[in-house]
Design a protein around this motif. Structure first.
Motif, PDB file in Angstrom:
ATOM      1  N   SER A 188       0.809  -1.229   0.000  1.00 28.96           N
ATOM      2  CA  SER A 188       0.000   0.000   0.000  1.00 28.96           C
ATOM      3  C   SER A 188       0.838   1.274   0.000  1.00 28.96           C
ATOM      4  CB  SER A 188      -0.929   0.012   1.218  1.00 28.96           C
ATOM      5  OG  SER A 188      -0.169  -0.030   2.419  1.00 28.96           O
ATOM      6  N   LEU A 189       2.156   1.154   0.078  1.00 30.41           N
ATOM      7  CA  LEU A 189       3.043   2.316   0.088  1.00 30.41           C
ATOM      8  C   LEU A 189       3.813   2.399  -1.221  1.00 30.41           C
ATOM      9  CD1 LEU A 189       4.607   2.162   3.685  1.00 30.41           C
ATOM     10  CD2 LEU A 189       2.572   3.416   2.921  1.00 30.41           C
ATOM     11  N   ASP A 190       4.025   3.635  -1.707  1.00 28.13           N
ATOM     12  CA  ASP A 190       4.834   3.784  -2.913  1.00 28.13           C
ATOM     13  C   ASP A 190       6.314   3.606  -2.560  1.00 28.13           C
ATOM     14  OD1 ASP A 190       5.679   6.214  -1.787  1.00 28.13           O
ATOM     15  OD2 ASP A 190       4.449   7.440  -3.120  1.00 28.13           O
ATOM     16  N   VAL A 191       7.157   3.678  -3.568  1.00 26.94           N
ATOM     17  CA  VAL A 191       8.587   3.416  -3.366  1.00 26.94           C
ATOM     18  C   VAL A 191       9.195   4.375  -2.348  1.00 26.94           C
ATOM     19  CG1 VAL A 191      10.846   3.566  -4.505  1.00 26.94           C
ATOM     20  CG2 VAL A 191       8.977   2.300  -5.591  1.00 26.94           C
ATOM     21  N   ALA A 192       8.889   5.658  -2.464  1.00 21.97           N
ATOM     22  CA  ALA A 192       9.452   6.639  -1.535  1.00 21.97           C
ATOM     23  C   ALA A 192       9.086   6.310  -0.093  1.00 21.97           C
ATOM     24  CB  ALA A 192       8.972   8.041  -1.897  1.00 21.97           C
ATOM     25  N   LEU A 242       9.862   6.573  -7.736  1.00 19.35           N
ATOM     26  CA  LEU A 242       9.444   6.926  -6.381  1.00 19.35           C
ATOM     27  C   LEU A 242       7.941   6.910  -6.182  1.00 19.35           C
ATOM     28  CD1 LEU A 242      11.972   9.776  -5.488  1.00 19.35           C
ATOM     29  CD2 LEU A 242      11.982   7.406  -4.694  1.00 19.35           C
ATOM     30  N   ASN A 243       7.174   7.193  -7.220  1.00 20.35           N
ATOM     31  CA  ASN A 243       5.717   7.244  -7.091  1.00 20.35           C
ATOM     32  C   ASN A 243       5.036   5.932  -7.460  1.00 20.35           C
ATOM     33  OD1 ASN A 243       5.694   9.980  -6.261  1.00 20.35           O
ATOM     34  ND2 ASN A 243       5.887  10.641  -8.388  1.00 20.35           N
ATOM     35  N   ARG A 244       5.811   4.924  -7.792  1.00 21.56           N
ATOM     36  CA  ARG A 244       5.223   3.632  -8.149  1.00 21.56           C
ATOM     37  C   ARG A 244       5.023   2.774  -6.898  1.00 21.56           C
ATOM     38  NH1 ARG A 244       8.265   1.571 -13.675  1.00 21.56           N
ATOM     39  NH2 ARG A 244       8.146   3.555 -14.830  1.00 21.56           N
ATOM     40  N   TYR A 245       4.173   1.761  -7.052  1.00 22.14           N
ATOM     41  CA  TYR A 245       3.901   0.822  -5.974  1.00 22.14           C
ATOM     42  C   TYR A 245       4.598  -0.513  -6.281  1.00 22.14           C
ATOM     43  CZ  TYR A 245       0.618   4.156  -4.117  1.00 22.14           C
ATOM     44  OH  TYR A 245       0.070   5.291  -3.564  1.00 22.14           O
ATOM     45  N   GLN A 258      13.865  -4.308  -9.531  1.00 21.98           N
ATOM     46  CA  GLN A 258      13.560  -2.993  -8.970  1.00 21.98           C
ATOM     47  C   GLN A 258      13.122  -3.098  -7.515  1.00 21.98           C
ATOM     48  OE1 GLN A 258      10.661  -1.927 -11.931  1.00 21.98           O
ATOM     49  NE2 GLN A 258      12.103  -0.657 -13.098  1.00 21.98           N
ATOM     50  N   GLN A 259      12.300  -4.095  -7.210  1.00 18.00           N
ATOM     51  CA  GLN A 259      11.883  -4.298  -5.822  1.00 18.00           C
ATOM     52  C   GLN A 259      13.086  -4.585  -4.928  1.00 18.00           C
ATOM     53  OE1 GLN A 259       8.260  -6.582  -4.928  1.00 18.00           O
ATOM     54  NE2 GLN A 259       7.914  -6.754  -7.132  1.00 18.00           N
ATOM     55  N   GLN A 260      14.036  -5.358  -5.443  1.00 17.79           N
ATOM     56  CA  GLN A 260      15.223  -5.670  -4.643  1.00 17.79           C
ATOM     57  C   GLN A 260      16.021  -4.414  -4.342  1.00 17.79           C
ATOM     58  OE1 GLN A 260      16.084  -7.602  -2.485  1.00 17.79           O
ATOM     59  NE2 GLN A 260      17.143  -9.340  -3.383  1.00 17.79           N
ATOM     60  N   ARG A 261      16.142  -3.519  -5.310  1.00 21.63           N
ATOM     61  CA  ARG A 261      16.880  -2.278  -5.075  1.00 21.63           C
ATOM     62  C   ARG A 261      16.159  -1.394  -4.057  1.00 21.63           C
ATOM     63  NH1 ARG A 261      17.398   0.507 -10.277  1.00 21.63           N
ATOM     64  NH2 ARG A 261      16.205  -1.122 -11.310  1.00 21.63           N
ATOM     65  N   VAL A 262      14.825  -1.399  -4.083  1.00 17.32           N
ATOM     66  CA  VAL A 262      14.060  -0.651  -3.072  1.00 17.32           C
ATOM     67  C   VAL A 262      14.307  -1.247  -1.685  1.00 17.32           C
ATOM     68  CG1 VAL A 262      11.754  -0.014  -2.277  1.00 17.32           C
ATOM     69  CG2 VAL A 262      12.285   0.059  -4.723  1.00 17.32           C
TER      70      VAL A 262
END
Length: 219
Positions: A98-102, A133-136, A144-148
């Protein structure tokens, strides 16, 4: 010494009886040091990381982090330990849908009361996440998820970073780049890094390599 493990044991119950996964592990990690934990599948690497991260409790032995034995902590105390003293990067990512990347990146640091917007900005830039940053999480690739997840673990500037195959969802070139960034950024944060990997090539980039064999430290 940041982390001292002595005589650590862990077994799991099965239909056929208890299976000993860790059989008396001794290990130490200094502040600012990077150590690769290697070994075959089933050797106990991930179990060891979960115990050091306070996600599970050992059957015996000690896990001393900053002069405190976390193996003896109650559940609430272990939750505080995970919040303030450990950054975790596991294969499952564990991003909050439910939270974006940021917000995902800031989440752990905000809970710990250590949010530093400038440090987060540097992490985002160096890990190539500025445009995301604005993506979920559902809108991101596995890499990309791993880098987040890596950015989130480093954002809190925890003394100890635990990473289980942090480049496992990345191609070799990207994995090398991300690991180099992890080493550089954890160094900037003053954190020690204990990293599980099956790759001896990647392990060679860290300060030391420790091999687990059948639940024991091998050669």
């Amino acid at each position: 010494m940041l982390l001292t493990i002595s005589g650590l044991t862990k077994s799991y119950s099965t239909a056929e009886g208890p299976i000993a996964v860790l059989k008396g592990i001794d290990l130490h990690l200094q502040a600012g040091e990077s150590v690769a934990l290697t070994g075959e599948s089933g050797s106990g690497k991930s179990t060891l990381l979960h115990l050091v991260g306070g996600l599970d409790q050992p059957d015996g032995g000690r896990i001393i982090v900053n002069d405190r034995d976390i193996a003896t902590l109650a559940d609430a105390e272990r939750a505080l330990y995970r919040r303030h003293e450990v950054g975790l990067v596991f294969q499952q990512f564990n991003l909050i849908p439910s939270l974006d990347v940021a917000a995902n990146i800031a989440f752990h640091a905000r809970l710990a009361g250590r949010q530093e917007p400038e440090w987060e900005r540097q992490l985002v830039e160096k890990l190539g996440l500025t445009a995301l940053l604005n993506r979920y999480p559902e809108q991101l690739s596995g890499g990309q998820q791993q880098r987040v997840a890596i950015a989130r673990s480093l954002a809190v500037r925890a003394p100890l970073i635990l990473a289980d195959e942090p480049t496992g969802n990345l191609d070799e070139a990207t994995g090398d780049a991300v690991l180099n960034l992890m080493l550089s950024l954890s160094g900037e944060a003053g954190s020690a890094l204990l990293l599980v990997t099956h790759s001896m090539r990647l392990a060679g980039k860290l300060d030391r390599q420790i091999m687990l064999r059948a639940g024991r430290i091998g050669g």
